[in-house]
Each structure stands twice: as C-alpha cells, then as structure tokens.
Design an enzyme around this catalytic site. Structure first.
Site, mmCIF file in Angstrom:
data_model
loop_
_atom_site.group_PDB
_atom_site.id
_atom_site.type_symbol
_atom_site.label_atom_id
_atom_site.label_comp_id
_atom_site.label_asym_id
_atom_site.label_seq_id
_atom_site.Cartn_x
_atom_site.Cartn_y
_atom_site.Cartn_z
ATOM 1 N N ARG A 85 30.893 55.716 -4.283
ATOM 2 C CA ARG A 85 31.435 55.448 -2.946
ATOM 3 C C ARG A 85 32.765 56.167 -2.736
ATOM 4 O O ARG A 85 33.344 56.066 -1.660
ATOM 5 C CB ARG A 85 31.658 53.950 -2.785
ATOM 6 N N ARG A 112 21.598 40.674 9.885
ATOM 7 C CA ARG A 112 21.215 40.665 8.463
ATOM 8 C C ARG A 112 21.548 39.327 7.791
ATOM 9 O O ARG A 112 22.645 38.811 7.915
ATOM 10 C CB ARG A 112 21.954 41.808 7.755
ATOM 11 N N ARG A 138 25.947 37.210 4.681
ATOM 12 C CA ARG A 138 26.890 37.722 3.683
ATOM 13 C C ARG A 138 28.284 37.669 4.285
ATOM 14 O O ARG A 138 28.462 38.057 5.442
ATOM 15 C CB ARG A 138 26.540 39.183 3.360
ATOM 16 N N ARG A 149 34.481 47.862 7.294
ATOM 17 C CA ARG A 149 33.655 48.504 6.263
ATOM 18 C C ARG A 149 33.151 49.866 6.750
ATOM 19 O O ARG A 149 33.097 50.821 5.987
ATOM 20 C CB ARG A 149 32.465 47.607 5.895
ATOM 21 N N LYS A 206 19.870 51.449 3.216
ATOM 22 C CA LYS A 206 19.771 51.927 1.827
ATOM 23 C C LYS A 206 18.898 50.996 0.985
ATOM 24 O O LYS A 206 18.057 51.445 0.218
ATOM 25 C CB LYS A 206 21.159 52.034 1.172
HETATM 26 P P1 AMP Z 1 26.657 46.983 -0.796
HETATM 27 O O1 AMP Z 1 25.686 45.909 -1.132
HETATM 28 O O2 AMP Z 1 26.303 48.321 -1.391
HETATM 29 O O3 AMP Z 1 26.962 47.063 0.674
HETATM 30 O O4 AMP Z 1 28.052 46.600 -1.523
HETATM 31 C C1 AMP Z 1 28.707 45.387 -1.219
HETATM 32 C C2 AMP Z 1 30.142 45.438 -1.673
HETATM 33 O O5 AMP Z 1 30.201 45.640 -3.105
HETATM 34 C C3 AMP Z 1 30.971 46.567 -1.107
HETATM 35 O O6 AMP Z 1 31.474 46.267 0.191
HETATM 36 C C4 AMP Z 1 32.095 46.666 -2.150
HETATM 37 O O7 AMP Z 1 33.002 45.595 -2.025
HETATM 38 C C5 AMP Z 1 31.334 46.440 -3.453
HETATM 39 N N1 AMP Z 1 30.840 47.718 -4.020
HETATM 40 C C6 AMP Z 1 29.531 48.072 -4.202
HETATM 41 N N2 AMP Z 1 29.448 49.285 -4.759
HETATM 42 C C7 AMP Z 1 30.708 49.722 -4.938
HETATM 43 C C8 AMP Z 1 31.281 50.928 -5.423
HETATM 44 N N3 AMP Z 1 30.522 51.948 -5.848
HETATM 45 N N4 AMP Z 1 32.638 51.033 -5.460
HETATM 46 C C9 AMP Z 1 33.425 50.015 -5.050
HETATM 47 N N5 AMP Z 1 32.954 48.863 -4.537
HETATM 48 C C10 AMP Z 1 31.608 48.706 -4.480
#
Ligand code: AMP
Length: 214
Positions: free
Chosen positions: A88, A127, A154, A165, A13
């Site tokens: 999400r 990553r 990360r 996840r 993404k």
């Molecule tokens: P990402 O970088 O999109 O993989 O997001 C990293 C982390 O941020 C996720 O694993 C969640 O803990 C949190 N997060 C990001 N976007 C959301 C969302 N829309 N709703 C809830 N948690 C989020």
C-alpha cells in the site's frame, strides 16, 4: 507467479480475489483480513493496531512487511500467490521487490481495479461484514462462509472514515502504480461484478501477463 490486486477501498479487490482464487488456483493473502484477525484475537499486534484500523489509517510498514516476509516466500515455493491489500506504499513495494529478488525465479504482475470515487462511496456505504467470521457480505440474509445471520458495519467503513481512506489511497497508495508501471494491468471496476471478472479473465490469459520476468 505473484499477482497483486490493487485498488481503492471499495474497488472490489476482495470479490475479484475470490474469482481469481477459484478460477486460477491462487493462494489469497489479504492483509486487511490478517490484521482484522489479529484485532479479533487481541494479540499484541492486534492491540497495537486496533485504533489505527478503526480510523482508516495505515499500520506501520515494518509490522506489515514482517507478516509478508514470513508468508510469501514459503507459499511461492508451491503456489501462485495473490496479494490483496499489500503493498500500500512505495516503501512496501520496494520491500516486496527485495523479498522477490532473493528468490530464484518469479513473475510479478499487478491488476489495478480503477473505480470512480462516487461509485466507491456508494459501494462502501452498503458493505457489511459477518459478525461471527468477519467475511465481507453485501445485501445477503446469511453469511456464505459460516451461515451466521447477523451483520455489522466495519468501523472503517463509516462515512466519516471512508473519504479519508480514499484520500489516503490517492496520496500514499496510488504512487505504487507509477513505481511498478511496467507490470501494471488496468481494468475498469465501474461495471458489475461479472463485467470486472471478464476483464480480469482477459488479462489473466494474456501471453505477456503470464511471461516470467525473472
Ligand atoms: P483492507 O481490508 O485491505 O481494506 O484493509 C483494512 C485496513 O487494514 C486498512 O485500512 C489498514 O488500516 C490496514 N492495512 C491492510 N493492509 C495494509 C498495508 N499493506 N499497510 C498498512 N495497513 C494495512
């Protein structure tokens, strides 16, 4: 226009968002990036969500919805917006619908990047993020954003957290695709970066994709 880029962790993404931003002039909102910035700056929200994020959990809908409602309507007045990592949950999608319905006009589209689970795990295991600015990098010697040469993993990309996840994505996030089924455009994300970008280009230039729905 508001485009949601949707896919499991490791689907690409972030990478494809960069492609869309530089080729189609969208403003990119990555909720994961915004939340990681909150954690880095030790804000009240950052302290509250730190452990949840480390464990690969989702932060409360109310916290994330507040961030979205404070940014999206204003940005949509002047720009096309690309949402990466939001919504999400179906409840977040319903919230976004309510925010959009209050606008005079908009066009919502979803691009789903579909990737096999083995490919996701392999990608995430390689990553890294820049220690200085947090940009996602893979197999590089220097961060393309800030030039820093130190990378870290990360905490939510650790193997023990990744499977959790992906399971959460299938259970909680994927139902958003059914909820919005009539505006979802699917691309296969198993190929290389260029192949996925080409598939996205075909969608982004499709007349129906560009047609306004309100
Ligand atoms: P990402 O970088 O999109 O993989 O997001 C990293 C982390 O941020 C996720 O694993 C969640 O803990 C949190 N997060 C990001 N976007 C959301 C969302 N829309 N709703 C809830 N948690 C989020």
């Amino acid at each position: 226009m508001i485009v949601v880029i949707f896919g499991a962790p490791g689907a690409g993404k972030g990478t494809q968002s960069k492609h869309i931003v530089s080729n189609y002039g969208f403003v990119h909102i990555s909720t994961g990036e915004l939340l990681r910035n909150e954690v880095r700056s030790c804000s009240a929200l950052g302290k509250k969500i730190d452990a949840i994020m480390k464990n690969g959990g989702l932060i409360d809908d109310s916290d994330i919805n507040e961030i979205i409602s404070s940014k999206v309507p204003g940005l949509l007045k002047t720009s096309n917006v690309l949402l990466d990592g939001y919504p999400r949950t179906v409840s977040q999608a319903k919230f976004l619908d309510s925010v959009l319905f209050s606008l005079p006009t908009y066009n919502l589209r979803v691009i789903q990047i579909d990737v096999d689970v083995e490919v996701l795990i392999e990608r995430i295991s390689g990553r890294l993020v820049c220690k200085e600015c947090g940009a996602t990098c893979s197999a590089v010697d220097k961060c393309e954003i800030c030039g820093c040469m130190t990378f870290i993993k990360r905490s939510d990309d650790e193997p023990s957290v990744v499977t959790q996840r992906i399971e959460k994505y299938n259970k909680v996030c994927a139902p958003v695709l059914d909820y919005w089924h009539d505006v979802v455009y699917r691309v296969s994300g198993n190929g290389n970066c260029q192949e996925v970008s080409d598939a996205i280009d075909r969608i982004m230039t499709d007349d129906f994709f560009l047609k306004r729905i309100k």
